[in-house]
Design a protein around this motif. Structure first.
Motif, PDB file in Angstrom:
ATOM      1  N   VAL A  52      -3.100  29.887  32.327  1.00  0.00           N
ATOM      2  CA  VAL A  52      -2.426  30.898  33.395  1.00  0.00           C
ATOM      3  C   VAL A  52      -2.182  32.301  32.813  1.00  0.00           C
ATOM      4  CG1 VAL A  52      -0.695  31.401  34.891  1.00  0.00           C
ATOM      5  CG2 VAL A  52      -1.487  29.160  34.790  1.00  0.00           C
ATOM      6  N   TRP A  53      -2.991  33.085  33.254  1.00  0.00           N
ATOM      7  CA  TRP A  53      -3.089  34.355  32.476  1.00  0.00           C
ATOM      8  C   TRP A  53      -2.930  35.538  33.815  1.00  0.00           C
ATOM      9  CZ3 TRP A  53      -4.388  36.618  27.278  1.00  0.00           C
ATOM     10  CH2 TRP A  53      -3.999  35.865  26.421  1.00  0.00           C
ATOM     11  N   ASP A  54      -2.608  36.867  33.577  1.00  0.00           N
ATOM     12  CA  ASP A  54      -2.648  37.809  34.084  1.00  0.00           C
ATOM     13  C   ASP A  54      -4.018  38.478  33.789  1.00  0.00           C
ATOM     14  OD1 ASP A  54      -2.935  40.269  35.083  1.00  0.00           O
ATOM     15  OD2 ASP A  54      -0.923  41.160  34.491  1.00  0.00           O
ATOM     16  N   ILE A  55      -5.029  38.058  34.762  1.00  0.00           N
ATOM     17  CA  ILE A  55      -6.541  38.199  34.290  1.00  0.00           C
ATOM     18  C   ILE A  55      -6.986  39.652  34.513  1.00  0.00           C
ATOM     19  CG2 ILE A  55      -6.890  35.750  34.659  1.00  0.00           C
ATOM     20  CD1 ILE A  55      -8.088  36.553  37.301  1.00  0.00           C
ATOM     21  N   ARG A  56      -6.223  40.543  35.013  1.00  0.00           N
ATOM     22  CA  ARG A  56      -6.571  41.825  34.961  1.00  0.00           C
ATOM     23  C   ARG A  56      -7.027  42.467  33.604  1.00  0.00           C
ATOM     24  NH1 ARG A  56      -1.642  44.800  37.569  1.00  0.00           N
ATOM     25  NH2 ARG A  56      -0.567  43.489  35.932  1.00  0.00           N
ATOM     26  N   ILE A  57      -8.151  43.214  33.508  1.00  0.00           N
ATOM     27  CA  ILE A  57      -8.626  43.813  32.360  1.00  0.00           C
ATOM     28  C   ILE A  57      -8.968  45.297  32.703  1.00  0.00           C
ATOM     29  CG2 ILE A  57     -10.751  42.881  32.792  1.00  0.00           C
ATOM     30  CD1 ILE A  57     -10.934  42.622  29.653  1.00  0.00           C
ATOM     31  N   ALA A  58      -8.661  45.972  31.553  1.00  0.00           N
ATOM     32  CA  ALA A  58      -9.006  47.563  31.795  1.00  0.00           C
ATOM     33  C   ALA A  58     -10.136  47.734  30.746  1.00  0.00           C
ATOM     34  CB  ALA A  58      -7.883  48.608  31.210  1.00  0.00           C
ATOM     35  N   GLU A  59     -11.274  48.407  31.615  1.00  0.00           N
ATOM     36  CA  GLU A  59     -12.482  48.486  30.624  1.00  0.00           C
ATOM     37  C   GLU A  59     -13.026  50.017  30.987  1.00  0.00           C
ATOM     38  OE1 GLU A  59     -14.050  44.040  29.810  1.00  0.00           O
ATOM     39  OE2 GLU A  59     -14.955  44.964  31.651  1.00  0.00           O
ATOM     40  N   PRO A 107      -4.847  42.139  29.892  1.00  0.00           N
ATOM     41  CA  PRO A 107      -4.322  40.613  30.172  1.00  0.00           C
ATOM     42  C   PRO A 107      -3.446  40.290  29.401  1.00  0.00           C
ATOM     43  CG  PRO A 107      -6.901  40.818  29.980  1.00  0.00           C
ATOM     44  CD  PRO A 107      -6.108  42.142  29.361  1.00  0.00           C
ATOM     45  N   ARG A 108      -2.645  39.034  29.523  1.00  0.00           N
ATOM     46  CA  ARG A 108      -1.545  38.463  28.749  1.00  0.00           C
ATOM     47  C   ARG A 108      -1.265  37.040  29.517  1.00  0.00           C
ATOM     48  NH1 ARG A 108       4.659  39.350  30.111  1.00  0.00           N
ATOM     49  NH2 ARG A 108       4.384  37.328  29.224  1.00  0.00           N
ATOM     50  N   PRO A 109      -0.673  36.384  28.800  1.00  0.00           N
ATOM     51  CA  PRO A 109      -0.203  35.090  29.284  1.00  0.00           C
ATOM     52  C   PRO A 109       0.615  35.153  30.387  1.00  0.00           C
ATOM     53  CG  PRO A 109      -0.169  34.842  26.790  1.00  0.00           C
ATOM     54  CD  PRO A 109      -0.486  36.449  27.353  1.00  0.00           C
ATOM     55  N   ALA A 209       8.966  25.448  46.300  1.00  0.00           N
ATOM     56  CA  ALA A 209       7.491  25.531  45.930  1.00  0.00           C
ATOM     57  C   ALA A 209       7.277  27.411  46.085  1.00  0.00           C
ATOM     58  CB  ALA A 209       6.574  25.081  46.480  1.00  0.00           C
ATOM     59  N   PHE A 210       6.569  27.926  45.196  1.00  0.00           N
ATOM     60  CA  PHE A 210       6.062  29.322  45.167  1.00  0.00           C
ATOM     61  C   PHE A 210       4.641  29.338  44.746  1.00  0.00           C
ATOM     62  CE2 PHE A 210       7.881  29.640  41.114  1.00  0.00           C
ATOM     63  CZ  PHE A 210       6.995  30.528  40.359  1.00  0.00           C
ATOM     64  N   HIS A 211       4.089  30.273  45.326  1.00  0.00           N
ATOM     65  CA  HIS A 211       2.549  30.471  45.041  1.00  0.00           C
ATOM     66  C   HIS A 211       2.426  31.787  44.627  1.00  0.00           C
ATOM     67  CE1 HIS A 211      -1.501  31.589  46.039  1.00  0.00           C
ATOM     68  NE2 HIS A 211      -1.943  30.443  45.896  1.00  0.00           N
ATOM     69  N   GLN A 212       1.816  31.983  43.619  1.00  0.00           N
ATOM     70  CA  GLN A 212       1.494  33.302  42.886  1.00  0.00           C
ATOM     71  C   GLN A 212       0.183  33.643  42.782  1.00  0.00           C
ATOM     72  OE1 GLN A 212       3.718  36.173  42.229  1.00  0.00           O
ATOM     73  NE2 GLN A 212       1.803  36.959  42.250  1.00  0.00           N
ATOM     74  N   THR A 213      -0.582  34.698  43.284  1.00  0.00           N
ATOM     75  CA  THR A 213      -1.939  35.054  43.384  1.00  0.00           C
ATOM     76  C   THR A 213      -2.008  35.960  41.836  1.00  0.00           C
ATOM     77  OG1 THR A 213      -2.367  34.852  45.496  1.00  0.00           O
ATOM     78  CG2 THR A 213      -4.011  36.207  44.365  1.00  0.00           C
ATOM     79  N   LEU A 214      -3.214  35.820  41.217  1.00  0.00           N
ATOM     80  CA  LEU A 214      -3.337  36.568  39.974  1.00  0.00           C
ATOM     81  C   LEU A 214      -4.565  37.288  40.319  1.00  0.00           C
ATOM     82  CD1 LEU A 214      -2.250  33.893  37.574  1.00  0.00           C
ATOM     83  CD2 LEU A 214      -0.976  35.953  38.257  1.00  0.00           C
ATOM     84  N   PRO A 215      -4.676  38.550  40.746  1.00  0.00           N
ATOM     85  CA  PRO A 215      -5.949  39.253  40.991  1.00  0.00           C
ATOM     86  C   PRO A 215      -6.916  39.495  39.903  1.00  0.00           C
ATOM     87  CG  PRO A 215      -4.323  40.589  41.632  1.00  0.00           C
ATOM     88  CD  PRO A 215      -3.449  39.429  41.078  1.00  0.00           C
ATOM     89  N   TYR A 216      -8.299  39.542  40.014  1.00  0.00           N
ATOM     90  CA  TYR A 216      -8.802  39.941  38.882  1.00  0.00           C
ATOM     91  C   TYR A 216      -9.019  41.581  38.634  1.00  0.00           C
ATOM     92  CZ  TYR A 216     -13.249  40.610  36.409  1.00  0.00           C
ATOM     93  OH  TYR A 216     -14.201  41.283  35.132  1.00  0.00           O
ATOM     94  N   SER A 217      -8.790  42.145  39.926  1.00  0.00           N
ATOM     95  CA  SER A 217      -8.997  43.648  40.156  1.00  0.00           C
ATOM     96  C   SER A 217      -7.687  44.068  39.361  1.00  0.00           C
ATOM     97  CB  SER A 217      -9.097  44.124  41.431  1.00  0.00           C
ATOM     98  OG  SER A 217      -9.241  45.717  41.531  1.00  0.00           O
ATOM     99  N   ASN A 218      -7.739  45.012  38.752  1.00  0.00           N
ATOM    100  CA  ASN A 218      -6.773  46.137  38.164  1.00  0.00           C
ATOM    101  C   ASN A 218      -6.404  47.064  38.965  1.00  0.00           C
ATOM    102  OD1 ASN A 218      -8.605  48.000  37.446  1.00  0.00           O
ATOM    103  ND2 ASN A 218      -8.252  47.706  35.226  1.00  0.00           N
ATOM    104  N   LYS A 219      -6.886  47.398  40.183  1.00  0.00           N
ATOM    105  CA  LYS A 219      -6.754  48.345  41.203  1.00  0.00           C
ATOM    106  C   LYS A 219      -5.695  47.877  42.115  1.00  0.00           C
ATOM    107  CE  LYS A 219     -11.235  50.092  40.803  1.00  0.00           C
ATOM    108  NZ  LYS A 219     -10.976  51.363  40.221  1.00  0.00           N
ATOM    109  N   GLU A 220      -4.629  48.761  42.438  1.00  0.00           N
ATOM    110  CA  GLU A 220      -3.477  48.227  42.990  1.00  0.00           C
ATOM    111  C   GLU A 220      -3.795  47.736  44.410  1.00  0.00           C
ATOM    112  OE1 GLU A 220       0.010  50.223  42.852  1.00  0.00           O
ATOM    113  OE2 GLU A 220      -0.110  50.781  40.735  1.00  0.00           O
ATOM    114  N   ASP A 221      -4.862  48.373  45.086  1.00  0.00           N
ATOM    115  CA  ASP A 221      -5.140  48.240  46.515  1.00  0.00           C
ATOM    116  C   ASP A 221      -6.241  47.258  46.318  1.00  0.00           C
ATOM    117  OD1 ASP A 221      -7.471  49.604  45.412  1.00  0.00           O
ATOM    118  OD2 ASP A 221      -7.561  51.414  46.847  1.00  0.00           O
ATOM    119  N   GLY A 222      -6.628  46.780  45.407  1.00  0.00           N
ATOM    120  CA  GLY A 222      -7.803  45.831  45.197  1.00  0.00           C
ATOM    121  C   GLY A 222      -9.076  46.232  45.609  1.00  0.00           C
TER     122      GLY A 222
END
Length: 794
Positions: A52-59, A107-109, A209-222
């Motif tokens: 489980v990582w914050d999978i956003r990445i700046a390139e 990204p980060r854990p 329970a809680f559910h958290q989405t981790l978007p791939y996009s690093n744009k706030e609007d996706g």
């Protein structure tokens, strides 16, 4: 030896509330990690997971990075008299541009939230906890109305679940639950720009329970993002049916009434967002039977783990160090999960976020797996092998597009997410050449310690060959050899010494780094031997010829004259009194494995001088430096123990801690500043230091108790040795009592004879007596051989 019993003697006991993250008990199954903390009014358990990582990445800025050659040509023009390359404005701006992506917090854990179990502190007092490392169970001790009680907490070894069970103390009747509230807490540091978690509170099923989405996009609007790459996790907690519940005005909380048979099951689901949806999958109500069944299965898993190897040492602290760190190792890594980064699978808030918690390939990522081989947990190394497979495509791309060379240039830093550009392409550290051979070194070790040719052919050979291709091309570049060097050698130039100097004006300290040299030499010899083992000499003839050519004209290791005599240094013309960060000057001993007890007297003296003269500022030396000392037979075990104790945290792990100023650190630097960053995965390799004191096999010859006083009792069981051997032995009262060896492969066994008067060899085919400095004999898979001292000299 009963290693399970030995492990049971080294429980981690804390005799007060463990309110701080680093006081809490560490649990895990190699994927899921949990930190059990206690407060005067509650138990608070923090969750993390290697997957489980914050999978956003700046390139960004990819089109501005240019190529190695274009940048190198401009760097040559910077005047040598500059104190730093950053005095050149264009380069200062280039570094800022190239480092921009790494400055983002992802990204980060990704911390996965916390479970809180509250109680009335007027009637319930937390006394402390005991972590049983033999079976992974944490007992939290209480007084409830003056009566002893406990909560037992463990992580399921076969599923990403944590179980909590209430147990009475000396009472025969079941104790009524003293927990009055159950709450899930999403991590408070969750970035606000991420989608808000979705919560569930179901009174009827007694579940939150809680559910958290981790978007791939690093744009706030996706915008323009492919949501198919998004990931998600859900943390759920289910209470046993016998406990009455009421609604709470607090989010994700249940108010609990009193009742017996208190059990909680917490489940973490993670994966692609298309798989881990907001639709909650029901969890069966936890019962005494289901909890005990889960613990029984997990206990069997721990028993199997401890059966792999063991030690029984008269020195209680060293034995404790061995078992506790192997416990942490098992909690933090497994082949089926993502390879851990710097801080493994425990996180909360900003803890584990430093340096993105990523893969640092100039020792940090490699070091924890050093323990996998000799401790006979080679299966754990497969997580690292999977990581190498993951970074191979970007490494090949970088070699081709940036360097214009064949093969693969392995990264300085990497993430367990999809990458299109090197995360840290800054020449300061991004030009550390050693990281390419270092990344693939343990793939060869994996073969040597197992003799698994299928692994060598299918998993190791290609990444190793790609590294060889790059190193051959890099060393044969016109800038790296020729008349300008005044010799006929192929040099490693330019390069950067690990954690020292960066790039320097005129490249005065950027050629033939000793770490580059020793690891590249290791790589070339490993590749040659791999070709032979796989019968690919003919297929690889062209590259083998190039490797031989470079080896014939390989640079010498840099040396200098110190107050202790001649020593190895990290680069030519270096001051031998320099304060290192990484133990560069001893790298030919380890990990280079070029020097050690096998060396000729002159070389051995230089190696020992280097070890004794070494000055380290602390932080990257706790395992690395002392392992080199063990390889030389020069490790002062008492001083080693004091160093470990100095770095130890209340949870039993060791942090990276400073030793001296004068290098990168000043007299006002807080010497323990890295202790708050996270749980340092790399230091779980401490048992490898002890293993090397008891048994060495790195040159294919077994050497027994090379850094151990035979007057101090020591026994080890089935440590793994080069050649696919499992080795056991005992020493006490000034002598080695016996040696037993089990062969897993068709290998020639070679041992240094520890008994001057001769050795009796007992094997299934019969008994024989041998003498001489070295004993050599062929072995077959499944064969057991026992060695004892011969009764009469020859």
């Amino acid at each position: 030896m009963n290693a399970l019993h030995q492990a049971s003697q080294h429980a981690i006991v804390y005799d007060r509330p463990a309110v701080h993250f680093f006081e809490g008990a560490l649990l895990g199954n190699g994927g899921l990690g949990a930190v059990v903390t206690t407060r005067p009014d509650s138990v608070l358990i923090h969750f993390g997971h290697n997957n489980v990582w914050d999978i956003r990445i700046a390139e960004q800025n990819q089109d501005q990075l240019g190529t190695f050659e274009s940048l190198f040509e401009r760097l040559k023009e910077i005047p040598e008299h500059y104190a730093s390359l950053s005095e050149e404005n264009w380069y200062k701006e280039y570094v800022a541009m190239a480092a921009e992506n790494y400055s983002f917090p992802y990204p980060r854990p990704m911390p996965c939230g916390s479970l809180l179990l509250g109680f009335d502190q007027r009637t319930t007092e937390v006394l402390g906890h005991t972590l049983h490392i033999d079976n992974g169970r944490c007992d939290i001790h209480f007084l409830v109305h003056g009566v002893p009680a406990s909560l037992q907490v463990f992580v399921d070894q076969h599923a990403d679940r944590l179980w909590v069970a209430m147990k009475e103390g000396s009472m025969t009747d079941p104790i009524a639950s003293f927990v009055n509230r159950l709450k899930l807490i999403p991590d408070p540091s969750t970035p606000q720009e991420l989608p808000r978690f979705r919560s569930l509170v179901d009174i009827s099923s007694k579940e939150v329970a809680f559910h958290q989405t981790l978007p791939y996009s690093n744009k706030e609007d996706g915008a323009s993002a492919d949501s198919s790459l998004d990931r998600a996790f859900r943390l759920s907690a289910k209470l046993s049916a016998a406990i009455p519940v009421q609604e709470s005005d607090q989010e994700l909380e249940l108010r609990l009434g009193s009742g017996t048979d208190f059990f909680v099951c917490v489940q973490l689901e993670e994966g692609l967002a298309s798989t881990v949806t907001e639709i909650v999958k029901p969890i069966d109500s936890p019962t005494k039977q289901s909890c005990e069944s889960a613990f029984s299965e997990s206990e069997r898993s721990w028993q199997a783990y401890w059966s792999r190897s063991g030690v029984a040492l008269e020195d209680a602290f060293l034995e404790q160090m061995w078992y506790r760190n192997l416990y942490f190792f098992h909690c933090s890594v497994k082949a089926e999960a993502t390879c851990p980064g710097i801080f493994a699978n425990w996180s909360y808030g900003r803890i584990s976020a430093e340096w993105h918690g990523d893969y640092h390939m100039n020792y940090n990522t490699q070091q924890p797996f050093w323990v996998a081989f000799s401790s006979n947990h080679v299966d754990k190394h497969l997580a690292y092998v999977n990581m190498v497979d993951h970074v191979l495509p970007i490494s090949q791309k970088w070699a081709k597009d940036y360097y214009g060379l064949r093969g693969a240039y392995y990264p300085h830093s990497a993430y367990p997410v999809e990458m299109n550009v090197m995360p840290y392409p800054v020449p300061h550290w991004g030009w550390e050449i050693c990281e390419t051979p270092w990344t693939v070194q343990s793939l060869w070790w994996h073969y040597l310690y197992t003799m698994d040719k299928t692994f060598l052919a299918d998993r190791a050979f290609r990444p190793m060959k790609e590294a060889v291709l790059f190193m051959v091309d890099y060393m044969k570049r016109p800038d790296a050899h020729g008349e300008s060097w005044g010799d006929d050698r192929y040099h490693i130039f330019p390069t950067v010494v690990p954690e020292l100097y960066e790039l320097t004006p005129g490249f005065k300290k950027n050629s033939d780094c000793i770490v580059d040299l020793t690891l590249t030499k290791f790589l070339f010899h490993a590749y040659k031997q791999a070709c032979s083992e796989l019968e690919r000499i003919e297929d690889e003839a062209e590259l083998l010829t190039e490797v031989e050519e470079v080896l014939l004209k390989f640079p010498d290791y840099p040396v200098a004259q110190s107050q202790r005599g001649k020593v190895f240094v990290s680069v030519p013309s270096e001051d031998p009194e320099v304060v290192y960060n990484v133990p560069n000057g001893v790298s030919t001993i380890f990990p280079g494995e070029d020097h050690g007890l096998h060396s000729d007297p002159e070389t051995y003296e230089i190696a020992v001088n280097s070890y004794r003269n070494h000055r380290n500022e602390g932080g990257n030396d706790l395992v690395f430096y002392h392992l080199a000392g063990a390889r030389l037979g020069q490790l002062d075990l008492d001083r080693f123990k004091r160093h470990v104790a100095y770095c130890m945290l209340p949870n039993g792990t060791c942090t990276d801690k400073l030793l001296q100023s004068g290098g990168r650190y000043s007299d006002t630097t807080a010497y323990g500043y890295m202790g708050e960053m996270g749980v340092w995965f790399e230091n779980f390799a401490l048992p490898a230091v002890i293993n090397e004191c008891l048994l060495q096999s790195y040159k294919g010859i077994l050497r027994f108790f090379p850094n151990w006083s035979l007057q101090t009792r020591a026994e080890f069981s089935t440590l793994r040795a080069v050649g696919g051997f499992l080795v056991s032995a005992e020493a006490q009262q000034g002598d080695i009592q016996w040696i037993e060896i089990y062969s897993e492969a068709v290998s020639e066994l070679r041992i240094y004879n520890p008994w001057e008067q001769g050795v009796r060899c007992l094997r299934q085919s019969g008994e024989e007596t041998r003498s001489g400095h070295m004993i050599t004999m062929p072995t077959t898979p499944g064969e057991h051989i026992r060695f004892i001292r011969a009764q009469h000299s020859f």
